[in-house]
Design an enzyme around this catalytic site. Structure first.
Site, PDB file in Angstrom:
ATOM      1  N   CYS A   1      -1.931   8.955   2.536  1.00 23.33           N
ATOM      2  CA  CYS A   1      -1.832   8.490   1.146  1.00 23.33           C
ATOM      3  C   CYS A   1      -3.142   8.691   0.417  1.00 23.33           C
ATOM      4  O   CYS A   1      -3.161   8.894  -0.806  1.00 23.33           O
ATOM      5  CB  CYS A   1      -1.388   7.035   1.105  1.00 23.33           C
ATOM      6  SG  CYS A   1      -2.463   5.903   2.014  1.00 23.33           S
TER       7      CYS A   1
ATOM      8  N   GLU B   1       0.892  -1.171   0.000  1.00 17.58           N
ATOM      9  CA  GLU B   1       0.000   0.000   0.000  1.00 17.58           C
ATOM     10  C   GLU B   1       0.915   1.202   0.000  1.00 17.58           C
ATOM     11  O   GLU B   1       1.518   1.538   1.014  1.00 17.58           O
ATOM     12  CB  GLU B   1      -0.920  -0.038   1.231  1.00 17.58           C
ATOM     13  CG  GLU B   1      -2.143   0.854   1.098  1.00 17.58           C
ATOM     14  CD  GLU B   1      -1.854   2.299   1.453  1.00 17.58           C
ATOM     15  OE1 GLU B   1      -1.637   3.102   0.507  1.00 17.58           O
ATOM     16  OE2 GLU B   1      -1.835   2.629   2.637  1.00 17.58           O
TER      17      GLU B   1
END
Length: 450
Positions: free
Chosen positions: A261, A227
């Site tokens: 993010c 990720e």
């Protein structure tokens, strides 16, 4: 030896010493010995420990939040919310894990055929500092419930948070070795992945770190879940509710001082709404309180480190040199960087083409839906996108145009225990959360009986 500095006042919080490679191997050995017993537990038996963990989280919520705020500058109320989200994750899997991991009967020409989901073994997690509890929990809880044991190498600047997480598992009476903290440097990670006991690795972090970890894992034919970064677009179509869009945009970009993010990092606004949205957005951003992150009224704290604020400053300054205009913010003081909005942004500027990990919002006009899609996809990342529109049925028919792991309509992109989370392109591969996430680190075993 390394020190952790409070990003708010730059005082030294604690000094730590990385463990040696030999000590790390000894910890992994403990993980493996515990795995032999842990994998034999039923899912229901494992969930009893998760219930204990919920009590530990609740009892230590304020202490955990203060530690997070001190080490990486997250405003205190947001730190508390992060701990509470970890509790919700645990509760979700208490309700759903047995169903997710139950054998699945498959009709074939056999008298009996089915699929079982068995744990792999010791799983390494390499975790980031920006959500020091949530990121760990969404990796570790799923892996542990599935029957694996985990070792976590956390970011060094939140070493105190990392130690507290391990203490939570001890307080919840988990067998020693189900969850272990690895106080190691980044340079030591490769040897851990190469250890034959370690069966897979999950990383949340930068593109560079992800590429390195995945390459090392691949050499050993080991699975990895990555990720990585994101540069999410926040698209406001011509028929959008501009007030709701502006209100949501503030949270989407400025929560956690922009260090996420999945934060909205590029605001694409239909030209007919551009001036009105920019005005409303600017008013709301300027109303945010910056300052001491321990103050419950503070929404914008310092960035996690001074060098991170310097990097954001550089990206903005380079963009301004290329023609971007700052309409609010743009100043840095040590680790603090003002919430900043820019206009006249082009696709070749750092604030558009790079991931800006801080409270910076470029606002770009577009004239057609096709142009908005082109701008949205004009990035190496593909984590998520937000689209604001009143015509939901129409946008549902166009979701395939977006090269993203998630599309959120009239809402900010977020991670939810019930929804799979992950991206495409350089945002990584694999999925966390939901049923998809709990099955990432299992052996999907086919059973066929004639």
């Amino acid at each position: 030896m390394f020190s952790i500095t409070n990003p708010f006042d730059l005082t030294i919080l604690s000094d730590y010493q990385y463990i040696t490679d030999i000590q790390a191997i000894q910890i992994i050995d403990i993980n493996q010995k515990t795995f032999i017993q842990w994998k034999g537990q039923t899912v229901a038996e494992r969930l009893k420990f998760i219930k204990n963990l919920i009590f530990a989280l609740t009892n230590n919520k304020e202490t955990l939040a203060r530690q997070c705020t001190a080490e990486m500058g997250k405003p205190y109320k947001q730190s508390v919310a992060e701990v509470e989200k970890c509790r919700l994750l645990c509760e979700y899997y208490i309700d759903n894990a047995e169903q997710f991991l139950a054998p699945k009967t498959i009709k074939t020409d056999a008298s009996e055929s089915y699929v079982t989901y068995e744990p792999l073994g010791v799983i390494l997690g390499v975790m980031p500092w920006n959500f020091p509890y949530w990121q760990v929990f969404r990796f570790a809880i799923l892996s542990i419930i599935a029957g694996n044991t985990v070792a976590v190498k956390h970011a060094s600047n939140v070493a105190g948070c990392a130690i507290m997480i391990e203490k939570l598992f001890k307080e919840a009476a988990f067998p020693d070795g189900v969850y272990k903290n690895l106080l190691i440097s980044g340079k030591q990670v490769e040897k851990i992945i190469e250890n034959p006991i370690v069966k897979a690795v999950s990383l949340t972090g930068s593109e560079k770190a992800g590429a390195s970890v995945a390459a090392t894992a691949a050499k050993g034919i080991k699975k990895s879940v990555l990720e990585l970064g994101g540069s999410n677009a926040f698209i406001i179509l011509e028929d959008a509710d501009i007030d709701k869009a502006a209100e949501t945009a503030v949270t989407a970009r400025m929560q956690n001082t922009g260090q996420s993010c999945i934060a909205a990092k590029r605001f694409l606004v239909h030209e007919s709404l551009f001036d009105a949205f920019t005005t409303k957005f600017k008013e709301r951003v300027e109303a945010l309180k910056s300052g001491d992150p321990m103050d419950e009224d503070t929404y914008i704290g310092p960035l996690a480190r001074v060098d991170l604020a310097e990097e954001v400053e550089k990206q903005v300054e380079e963009s301004v040199k290329m023609g971007a205009k700052i309409i609010t913010g743009g100043n840095r003081n040590n680790a603090f960087y003002e919430p900043t909005i820019l206009t006249d942004v082009t696709t070749d500027m750092p604030v558009f083409k790079e991931e800006v990990f801080g409270p910076v919002a470029p606002v770009i006009p577009f004239s057609t839906f096709e142009e908005a899609v082109e701008l949205s996809n004009a990035t190496e990342f593909g984590l998520g996108v937000t689209v604001f529109t009143e015509n939901v049925e129409s946008i549902k028919e166009k979701l395939h145009f977006f090269n993203e792991g998630a599309v959120f309509v009239n809402a900010l992109v977020k991670s939810d225990p019930a929804l799979p989370f992950g991206g495409v392109k350089k945002s990584g591969f694999g999925r966390e959360l939901a049923e998809n996430g709990i099955k990432e680190f299992v052996n999907v075993k086919t059973v066929y009986i004639k």
